[in-house]
Design a protein around this motif. Structure first.
Motif, PDB file in Angstrom:
ATOM      1  N   ILE A 156       0.830  -1.199   0.000  1.00 59.36           N
ATOM      2  CA  ILE A 156       0.000   0.000   0.000  1.00 59.36           C
ATOM      3  C   ILE A 156       0.868   1.253   0.000  1.00 59.36           C
ATOM      4  N   ALA A 157       1.926   1.241   0.807  1.00 54.16           N
ATOM      5  CA  ALA A 157       2.829   2.398   0.877  1.00 54.16           C
ATOM      6  C   ALA A 157       3.489   2.652  -0.474  1.00 54.16           C
ATOM      7  N   ASP A 158       3.894   1.580  -1.142  1.00 55.44           N
ATOM      8  CA  ASP A 158       4.522   1.728  -2.467  1.00 55.44           C
ATOM      9  C   ASP A 158       3.526   2.289  -3.478  1.00 55.44           C
ATOM     10  N   ALA A 159       2.277   1.802  -3.419  1.00 55.92           N
ATOM     11  CA  ALA A 159       1.239   2.282  -4.339  1.00 55.92           C
ATOM     12  C   ALA A 159       0.934   3.754  -4.093  1.00 55.92           C
ATOM     13  N   GLU A 160       0.859   4.149  -2.819  1.00 56.39           N
ATOM     14  CA  GLU A 160       0.592   5.545  -2.479  1.00 56.39           C
ATOM     15  C   GLU A 160       1.735   6.446  -2.960  1.00 56.39           C
ATOM     16  N   LYS A 161       2.948   5.944  -2.855  1.00 58.85           N
ATOM     17  CA  LYS A 161       4.105   6.708  -3.306  1.00 58.85           C
ATOM     18  C   LYS A 161       4.056   6.924  -4.814  1.00 58.85           C
ATOM     19  N   ARG A 162       3.682   5.870  -5.549  1.00 57.85           N
ATOM     20  CA  ARG A 162       3.580   5.990  -7.008  1.00 57.85           C
ATOM     21  C   ARG A 162       2.454   6.956  -7.396  1.00 57.85           C
ATOM     22  N   ASP A 163       1.321   6.869  -6.683  1.00 54.73           N
ATOM     23  CA  ASP A 163       0.197   7.768  -6.964  1.00 54.73           C
ATOM     24  C   ASP A 163       0.585   9.218  -6.706  1.00 54.73           C
ATOM     25  N   LEU A 164       1.321   9.448  -5.609  1.00 53.90           N
ATOM     26  CA  LEU A 164       1.751  10.803  -5.278  1.00 53.90           C
ATOM     27  C   LEU A 164       2.702  11.331  -6.337  1.00 53.90           C
ATOM     28  N   GLN A 165       3.626  10.486  -6.786  1.00 49.94           N
ATOM     29  CA  GLN A 165       4.573  10.896  -7.815  1.00 49.94           C
ATOM     30  C   GLN A 165       3.840  11.290  -9.091  1.00 49.94           C
ATOM     31  N   THR A 166       2.813  10.515  -9.445  1.00 47.19           N
ATOM     32  CA  THR A 166       2.022  10.820 -10.636  1.00 47.19           C
ATOM     33  C   THR A 166       1.292  12.147 -10.482  1.00 47.19           C
ATOM     34  N   SER A 167       0.693  12.362  -9.308  1.00 42.95           N
ATOM     35  CA  SER A 167      -0.038  13.607  -9.057  1.00 42.95           C
ATOM     36  C   SER A 167       0.892  14.812  -9.111  1.00 42.95           C
ATOM     37  N   LEU A 168       2.083  14.667  -8.541  1.00 42.08           N
ATOM     38  CA  LEU A 168       3.042  15.772  -8.552  1.00 42.08           C
ATOM     39  C   LEU A 168       3.430  16.144  -9.982  1.00 42.08           C
ATOM     40  N   SER A 169       3.624  15.134 -10.809  1.00 41.23           N
ATOM     41  CA  SER A 169       4.034  15.398 -12.187  1.00 41.23           C
ATOM     42  C   SER A 169       2.920  16.047 -13.003  1.00 41.23           C
ATOM     43  N   GLU A 170       1.665  15.864 -12.592  1.00 43.36           N
ATOM     44  CA  GLU A 170       0.541  16.417 -13.342  1.00 43.36           C
ATOM     45  C   GLU A 170       0.388  17.926 -13.165  1.00 43.36           C
ATOM     46  N   VAL A 171       0.947  18.474 -12.094  1.00 36.57           N
ATOM     47  CA  VAL A 171       0.802  19.918 -11.860  1.00 36.57           C
ATOM     48  C   VAL A 171       2.079  20.689 -12.203  1.00 36.57           C
ATOM     49  N   LEU A 172       3.042  19.996 -12.779  1.00 39.12           N
ATOM     50  CA  LEU A 172       4.265  20.641 -13.250  1.00 39.12           C
ATOM     51  C   LEU A 172       4.451  20.299 -14.728  1.00 39.12           C
ATOM     52  N   PRO A 173       4.883  21.254 -15.541  1.00 39.90           N
ATOM     53  CA  PRO A 173       5.118  20.966 -16.960  1.00 39.90           C
ATOM     54  C   PRO A 173       6.197  19.903 -17.123  1.00 39.90           C
ATOM     55  N   ALA A 174       6.104  19.117 -18.162  1.00 42.31           N
ATOM     56  CA  ALA A 174       7.106  18.088 -18.422  1.00 42.31           C
ATOM     57  C   ALA A 174       8.484  18.716 -18.551  1.00 42.31           C
ATOM     58  N   GLY A 175       9.466  18.140 -17.859  1.00 43.59           N
ATOM     59  CA  GLY A 175      10.826  18.653 -17.930  1.00 43.59           C
ATOM     60  C   GLY A 175      11.086  19.882 -17.092  1.00 43.59           C
ATOM     61  N   HIS A 176      10.117  20.269 -16.258  1.00 46.17           N
ATOM     62  CA  HIS A 176      10.299  21.485 -15.457  1.00 46.17           C
ATOM     63  C   HIS A 176      11.463  21.338 -14.482  1.00 46.17           C
ATOM     64  N   GLY A 177      11.614  20.162 -13.914  1.00 47.48           N
ATOM     65  CA  GLY A 177      12.701  19.919 -12.974  1.00 47.48           C
ATOM     66  C   GLY A 177      13.469  18.668 -13.345  1.00 47.48           C
ATOM     67  N   ASP A 178      14.656  18.505 -12.749  1.00 48.38           N
ATOM     68  CA  ASP A 178      15.454  17.315 -13.031  1.00 48.38           C
ATOM     69  C   ASP A 178      15.767  16.523 -11.764  1.00 48.38           C
ATOM     70  N   ASN A 179      15.041  16.808 -10.692  1.00 45.31           N
ATOM     71  CA  ASN A 179      15.263  16.096  -9.437  1.00 45.31           C
ATOM     72  C   ASN A 179      14.056  15.238  -9.077  1.00 45.31           C
ATOM     73  N   ASP A 180      14.201  14.437  -8.017  1.00 44.45           N
ATOM     74  CA  ASP A 180      13.101  13.621  -7.493  1.00 44.45           C
ATOM     75  C   ASP A 180      12.373  14.449  -6.439  1.00 44.45           C
ATOM     76  N   LEU A 181      11.156  14.879  -6.739  1.00 45.29           N
ATOM     77  CA  LEU A 181      10.407  15.745  -5.815  1.00 45.29           C
ATOM     78  C   LEU A 181      10.166  15.076  -4.474  1.00 45.29           C
ATOM     79  N   LEU A 182       9.996  13.772  -4.458  1.00 44.23           N
ATOM     80  CA  LEU A 182       9.714  13.075  -3.214  1.00 44.23           C
ATOM     81  C   LEU A 182      10.903  13.113  -2.251  1.00 44.23           C
ATOM     82  N   LYS A 183      12.071  13.414  -2.775  1.00 41.75           N
ATOM     83  CA  LYS A 183      13.264  13.448  -1.935  1.00 41.75           C
ATOM     84  C   LYS A 183      13.724  14.877  -1.644  1.00 41.75           C
ATOM     85  N   ASP A 184      12.930  15.847  -2.043  1.00 40.53           N
ATOM     86  CA  ASP A 184      13.278  17.251  -1.777  1.00 40.53           C
ATOM     87  C   ASP A 184      12.060  17.937  -1.176  1.00 40.53           C
TER      88      ASP A 184
END
Length: 211
Positions: free
Chosen positions: A40-68
């Protein structure tokens, strides 16, 4: 062996057997629960990563948002987790949740901003609004949520952060004005929060991977 002795043996072994069965079952359930929680934790992490990418333009950043991430208290003392986008090591965007009361409950909105505070994107990630009316705030049902993109506190006066019925620039829905009004309020509150804590958010040391 007398019948009394046989009865005594049964009375001894039966509770012992039941206890061993219960112990084995408990261990199995504990193992299954641990395995499920990790999934469940892994699935929630993947869902969060997907949601984060949806509100930022493609290529906007080059880092892992979950780690910053950084955590900043809002004016009510509630901690807000902010995910920071970076390009070549420099923060160029942030993503965080904001919320406001809708018709049937709180509407939670994930918003992405550039470092200056301009809206890059927004997505409603949780709501209980009426299907067929209030659910037009979902990107899968309507393009309405895209109207926030490109707007900021600098290019849109405070009084215009409202639905058209209230003198603002955002469309309302027939029969469901409360819902878009709440989303506009949530986004505006998010912009105000960022404006008030911008320097802290941009300069705070990274707290590591989000849980």
């Amino acid at each position: 062996m007398s019948k009394l002795d046989e009865l005594r043996d049964r009375l001894f072994y039966q509770p012992l057997s039941l206890g061993l069965i219960a112990l084995a079952t408990s261990a199995a359930l504990s193992f299954a629960n641990q395995s499920t929680q990790e999934g469940i934790a892994d699935a929630e992490k993947r869902d969060l990563q997907t949601s984060l990418s949806e509100v930022l333009p493609a290529g906007h950043g080059d880092n892992d948002l979950l780690k910053d991430t950084v955590t900043v208290a809002d004016n009510d003392g509630k901690e807000v987790t902010i995910y920071r986008s970076r390009k070549a090591g420099t923060v160029n965007g942030v993503v965080f949740k904001t919320a406001a009361r809708g018709y049937a409950g709180d509407i939670v909105v994930l918003i992405g901003l550039d470092e200056k505070g301009t809206m890059l994107g927004a997505r409603v990630i949780k709501h209980q609004e009426t299907p067929g009316l209030g659910d037009k705030i979902e990107v899968a049902k309507s393009k309405w949520i895209h109207d926030f993109e490109g707007k900021s506190l600098d290019n849109l006066p405070a009084e215009k952060w409202a639905v058209k019925k209230d003198g603002g620039v955002f469309d309302q829905f027939a029969g469901a004005t409360i819902t878009p009004r709440a989303v506009v309020k949530a986004v505006k509150q998010g912009l105000d929060f960022y404006a008030g804590h911008r320097e802290e958010i941009l300069s705070a040391p990274t707290q590591g991977e989000a849980k």
